[in-house]
Design a protein around this motif. Structure first.
Motif: not given
Length: 274
Positions: A17-28, A45-48, A78-91
């Motif tokens: 979620l913070q990655a998505i927010a950071a990318r959006a901030a960089a684009e604006t 997303r960043y606050l969440a 194992a949170s890295l596994a969660v990040t990897a799966v979430a990144a494959s879907r959301l990013l």
């Protein structure tokens, strides 16, 4: 075990979620890192993500009060596994077959740990151990000052290890804080170690990710936050396994950590698009 897995889900999801927010901030807009951060924190997303980090920390504390440290440490890696799966879907990050296999390996390792682990150890920890944990937190700060002067290749590894040691200090210190009354907290070295270790770990990890290889830094962090604290829990705090299942716990721990190491490139919020 539910709290440990919940903490891993919170930390892993927060990263994306913070990655998505950071990318959006960089684009604006442009500007330095401060300007980027200010734009990012205005996004839900960043606050969440920050809220999930806070919830994950509370779940981590709850898990450490009821489970052996080796189980919680492996679950947090194992949170890295969660990040990897979430990144494959959301990013829309493309995971290789090896990385999908690593996610499965992490899950298998955690399943083995869940079957083999016993209750948290009954030892309260000596006064000497409390002071030793505070000394370890101070050593993490010293390690950070030394690591920052190394060449890039060694710097990322040493700073990542230092961050892992700092997070490991937090894991052990939580077990050594046996009373929350103000008088007990002020006189307990472990309480100071918890604050100092956590702060130092965050600073070192941030520096490592910005000034070196993400994969190297994250791999160092995973090693630092799992092996040492697990050993302290077993040797000094009485953490044990179920009767006759020590081999399964050791195998599950090794498998879960190995799987997390294979996913180390997801240790930074700004995951590269595949």
């Amino acid at each position: 075990m539910v709290c440990a897995l919940g903490a891993a889900v919170c930390f892993g999801t927060a990263t994306v979620l913070q990655a998505i927010a950071a990318r959006a901030a960089a684009e604006t807009g442009g500007g330095g890192e401060a300007a980027l951060l200010l734009r990012a924190v205005r996004q839900w997303r960043y606050l969440a993500g920050l809220a999930l980090d806070g919830l994950g920390f509370l779940l981590q504390i709850a898990a450490l009060r009821s489970l052996p440290i080796y189980v919680v440490g492996a679950a947090l890696a194992a949170s890295l596994a969660v990040t990897a799966v979430a990144a494959s879907r959301l990013l829309r990050v493309r995971l290789s077959a090896v990385e999908w296999s690593a996610v499965g390996v992490v899950c298998a390792g955690l399943a083995m740990l869940g079957l083999a682990s016993g209750a948290e150890g009954g030892e309260d920890g000596s006064t000497a151990l409390r002071w030793a944990v505070l000394g370890a937190a101070l050593a993490v700060l010293l390690l950070g000052s030394v690591g920052g002067r190394l060449p890039e290749r060694g710097r990322a590894l040493l700073l990542g290890l230092g961050a892992g040691f700092g997070f490991g200090v937090v894991e052990v210190a939580v077990r050594l804080v046996d009373s929350l009354t103000p008088s007990a907290l002020f006189t307990n070295p472990a309480a100071y170690a918890l604050l100092l270790g956590g702060g130092a770990a965050f600073l070192l990890l941030t520096s490592a990710l910005r000034r070196g290889s993400v994969t190297t830094a994250t791999a160092g962090m995973v090693v630092g936050e799992t092996i040492g604290p697990a050993a302290v829990g077993v040797v000094w705090l009485g953490d044990r396994t179920r009767d006759g299942l020590t081999w399964l716990a050791a195998l599950g721990f090794a498998v879960a950590v190995a799987g997390a190491l294979a996913l180390a490139r997801f240790g930074e919020a700004a995951v590269e698009e595949g």
